[in-house]
Design a protein around this motif. Sequence first.
Motif, PDB file in Angstrom:
ATOM      1  N   ARG A 290       0.817  -1.201   0.000  1.00 23.97           N
ATOM      2  CA  ARG A 290       0.000   0.000   0.000  1.00 23.97           C
ATOM      3  C   ARG A 290       0.855   1.258   0.000  1.00 23.97           C
ATOM      4  O   ARG A 290       0.392   2.342  -0.357  1.00 23.97           O
ATOM      5  CB  ARG A 290      -0.917   0.024   1.220  1.00 23.97           C
ATOM      6  CG  ARG A 290      -1.925  -1.098   1.274  1.00 23.97           C
ATOM      7  CD  ARG A 290      -2.609  -1.225   2.626  1.00 23.97           C
ATOM      8  NE  ARG A 290      -3.140   0.029   3.111  1.00 23.97           N
ATOM      9  CZ  ARG A 290      -2.654   0.701   4.152  1.00 23.97           C
ATOM     10  NH1 ARG A 290      -1.599   0.217   4.811  1.00 23.97           N
ATOM     11  NH2 ARG A 290      -3.199   1.822   4.545  1.00 23.97           N
ATOM     12  N   LEU A 291       2.138   1.135   0.433  1.00 29.28           N
ATOM     13  CA  LEU A 291       3.042   2.273   0.516  1.00 29.28           C
ATOM     14  C   LEU A 291       3.920   2.418  -0.723  1.00 29.28           C
ATOM     15  O   LEU A 291       4.770   3.322  -0.769  1.00 29.28           O
ATOM     16  CB  LEU A 291       3.937   2.130   1.761  1.00 29.28           C
ATOM     17  CG  LEU A 291       3.192   1.899   3.090  1.00 29.28           C
ATOM     18  CD1 LEU A 291       4.182   1.699   4.227  1.00 29.28           C
ATOM     19  CD2 LEU A 291       2.256   3.058   3.386  1.00 29.28           C
ATOM     20  N   MET A 292       3.747   1.546  -1.698  1.00 30.24           N
ATOM     21  CA  MET A 292       4.552   1.627  -2.917  1.00 30.24           C
ATOM     22  C   MET A 292       4.222   2.914  -3.665  1.00 30.24           C
ATOM     23  O   MET A 292       3.054   3.309  -3.735  1.00 30.24           O
ATOM     24  CB  MET A 292       4.287   0.413  -3.815  1.00 30.24           C
ATOM     25  CG  MET A 292       4.756  -0.904  -3.239  1.00 30.24           C
ATOM     26  SD  MET A 292       4.207  -2.315  -4.243  1.00 30.24           S
ATOM     27  CE  MET A 292       4.943  -1.894  -5.816  1.00 30.24           C
ATOM     28  N   PRO A 293       5.235   3.577  -4.246  1.00 29.36           N
ATOM     29  CA  PRO A 293       4.939   4.781  -5.036  1.00 29.36           C
ATOM     30  C   PRO A 293       4.141   4.438  -6.283  1.00 29.36           C
ATOM     31  O   PRO A 293       4.345   3.395  -6.903  1.00 29.36           O
ATOM     32  CB  PRO A 293       6.342   5.315  -5.398  1.00 29.36           C
ATOM     33  CG  PRO A 293       7.253   4.143  -5.259  1.00 29.36           C
ATOM     34  CD  PRO A 293       6.665   3.271  -4.188  1.00 29.36           C
ATOM     35  N   LEU A 294       3.206   5.303  -6.616  1.00 30.16           N
ATOM     36  CA  LEU A 294       2.346   5.193  -7.793  1.00 30.16           C
ATOM     37  C   LEU A 294       1.329   4.063  -7.665  1.00 30.16           C
ATOM     38  O   LEU A 294       0.119   4.268  -7.765  1.00 30.16           O
ATOM     39  CB  LEU A 294       3.178   5.001  -9.072  1.00 30.16           C
ATOM     40  CG  LEU A 294       4.133   6.140  -9.436  1.00 30.16           C
ATOM     41  CD1 LEU A 294       4.910   5.802 -10.698  1.00 30.16           C
ATOM     42  CD2 LEU A 294       3.380   7.448  -9.623  1.00 30.16           C
ATOM     43  N   ALA A 295       1.789   2.818  -7.454  1.00 32.73           N
ATOM     44  CA  ALA A 295       0.883   1.665  -7.472  1.00 32.73           C
ATOM     45  C   ALA A 295       0.199   1.419  -6.128  1.00 32.73           C
ATOM     46  O   ALA A 295      -0.866   0.799  -6.089  1.00 32.73           O
ATOM     47  CB  ALA A 295       1.635   0.404  -7.887  1.00 32.73           C
ATOM     48  N   GLY A 296       0.779   1.893  -5.010  1.00 35.66           N
ATOM     49  CA  GLY A 296       0.212   1.613  -3.698  1.00 35.66           C
ATOM     50  C   GLY A 296      -1.215   2.094  -3.522  1.00 35.66           C
ATOM     51  O   GLY A 296      -2.093   1.322  -3.096  1.00 35.66           O
ATOM     52  N   ARG A 402      -3.668   7.176 -14.864  1.00 32.14           N
ATOM     53  CA  ARG A 402      -2.558   8.038 -14.437  1.00 32.14           C
ATOM     54  C   ARG A 402      -1.292   7.222 -14.211  1.00 32.14           C
ATOM     55  O   ARG A 402      -0.176   7.703 -14.472  1.00 32.14           O
ATOM     56  CB  ARG A 402      -2.951   8.767 -13.154  1.00 32.14           C
ATOM     57  CG  ARG A 402      -1.988   9.869 -12.755  1.00 32.14           C
ATOM     58  CD  ARG A 402      -2.435  10.533 -11.482  1.00 32.14           C
ATOM     59  NE  ARG A 402      -2.438   9.599 -10.367  1.00 32.14           N
ATOM     60  CZ  ARG A 402      -2.750   9.940  -9.110  1.00 32.14           C
ATOM     61  NH1 ARG A 402      -3.100  11.189  -8.843  1.00 32.14           N
ATOM     62  NH2 ARG A 402      -2.733   9.042  -8.158  1.00 32.14           N
ATOM     63  N   LEU A 403      -1.447   5.981 -13.729  1.00 31.79           N
ATOM     64  CA  LEU A 403      -0.287   5.120 -13.508  1.00 31.79           C
ATOM     65  C   LEU A 403       0.427   4.832 -14.827  1.00 31.79           C
ATOM     66  O   LEU A 403       1.660   4.894 -14.906  1.00 31.79           O
ATOM     67  CB  LEU A 403      -0.731   3.812 -12.846  1.00 31.79           C
ATOM     68  CG  LEU A 403       0.350   2.762 -12.587  1.00 31.79           C
ATOM     69  CD1 LEU A 403       1.367   3.297 -11.588  1.00 31.79           C
ATOM     70  CD2 LEU A 403      -0.280   1.474 -12.061  1.00 31.79           C
ATOM     71  N   GLY A 404      -0.366   4.520 -15.869  1.00 29.64           N
ATOM     72  CA  GLY A 404       0.247   4.267 -17.171  1.00 29.64           C
ATOM     73  C   GLY A 404       0.946   5.497 -17.717  1.00 29.64           C
ATOM     74  O   GLY A 404       2.041   5.403 -18.293  1.00 29.64           O
ATOM     75  N   GLU A 405       0.337   6.661 -17.528  1.00 26.67           N
ATOM     76  CA  GLU A 405       0.950   7.895 -18.018  1.00 26.67           C
ATOM     77  C   GLU A 405       2.212   8.238 -17.238  1.00 26.67           C
ATOM     78  O   GLU A 405       3.142   8.846 -17.793  1.00 26.67           O
ATOM     79  CB  GLU A 405      -0.054   9.039 -17.910  1.00 26.67           C
ATOM     80  CG  GLU A 405      -1.270   8.870 -18.826  1.00 26.67           C
ATOM     81  CD  GLU A 405      -2.325   9.927 -18.579  1.00 26.67           C
ATOM     82  OE1 GLU A 405      -2.144  10.729 -17.637  1.00 26.67           O
ATOM     83  OE2 GLU A 405      -3.328   9.957 -19.329  1.00 26.67           O
ATOM     84  N   ALA A 406       2.269   7.882 -15.954  1.00 26.12           N
ATOM     85  CA  ALA A 406       3.442   8.203 -15.142  1.00 26.12           C
ATOM     86  C   ALA A 406       4.587   7.225 -15.390  1.00 26.12           C
ATOM     87  O   ALA A 406       5.761   7.603 -15.295  1.00 26.12           O
ATOM     88  CB  ALA A 406       3.062   8.196 -13.659  1.00 26.12           C
TER      89      ALA A 406
END
Length: 439
Positions: A290-296, A402-406
């Motif tokens: 849950r604390l992972m950047p972007l994916a959490g 947004r995850l795909g764009e980042a």
Amino acid sequence: MAAYQYRARNRAGAMVSGVIDAANLDAAATELMGQGITPIDIKPGKNKSSSASSSKSDNTTQASKPSSPRSSNKKQSFADKDAFQALNEVFTRKKIDINELIIFSRQMQSLTKAGLPLDRALYGLQASMKNQNFREVLQKVQAGLESGQNLSTALGQYPKIFSQLFLSLVDVGENTGRLDLAFEQIGRYLQLEKNTRKQVKSATRYPAFVVVTIAIALVLITYFVIPAFSETFLRLGAELPLETRILIGISDFVVNWWQFLLGGTVATVVGFKLWVNSEAGRLLWDEKKRLMPLAGPVFERIALARFARTFSMVMKAGVPIVHGMNVVAGAVGNQFIAKRIIKMRDGISRGESLYNTAVATNMFSPLVLQMISVGEESGTIDQLLEEVADFYDAEVEYDLKRLGEAIEPILIMFIAGMVLVLALGVFLPIWDLSSAANR
């Protein structure tokens, strides 16, 4: 009018049997459903004396019939046919996926809504089932029904196929005499779950493809390309830049120790999977991801959407709230959040309100908490939880886009850095040699 013998379950879930007069089987099933009785087996009444005499005459005829000289050839052909059939079953046997469960739920909804007895419905589905594994499961479920089990108990023998939510809704449908509505809710939930998985796969497909391609390219360059340049540079005896020496050192290490690197990678992957499958490992991993950047945040919102959707369904179905929280905890797919839901259940069992227990978990946004409070006060918690689930589903869809764009610019920067390092390490010595030769 003909007499039909039936076995069924009443509104209380108790097994009942008897004889009913009707024009045909469908009419008998419809009449029983109208009385609030869910039929399990319906068959025409039989004349015992005629059936006994017919079986006796059949046995006598079979005993007096001489053996045919072609019997051995027929047995051989049947054996060959059985062998091919067994081989075909091995290739057609596969894991039961969510698509087959959706089709099964929709078919059961249509058959139970039409008043078809459960054993006949399952028998008809077996003939149309392409998955051999699923067909065998339905055969065993049908056998359980014929032995006196209810449908939820028979399905509960296969917890890896039918989830706790699936079984709870079937159990409520049996007790209320509305299995068709139960299977309709199950089919709708599974379809939403399928859409969520599809969105996650769609968002991660491109990054995963790029990462795998980069990994393969690095292996090929390190194992085949750099050693060739290294031999050329050594023969020329030129002084190599630092970048080139680092690349050659990494390449030599990989070439000399690739067996251990491959074994270590496989051991790490297997060990991680075993650790994640353990109870303590799964709890810690679900908490940390849950604390992972972007994916959490995406992982957390997917679990909360499942919580709201499942909780709304069990409330609509009439499942007691304490038992329903157990079902919800098993459906969210995250052990850390499931542990928080169990704490909510404990608080509710002590007499606390749903709103207060939700605030104590520190999982929900103020907007969601306000909707839970209003729903609890107005008695429409199931409807507002469904709106909460829609809200989280929309958030998940936005987060995945947004995850795909980042991720795309991050991958581009990584590829650019890799190309830069390779270019400096490989082409700098070549430029130095060419400039020295021009002098």
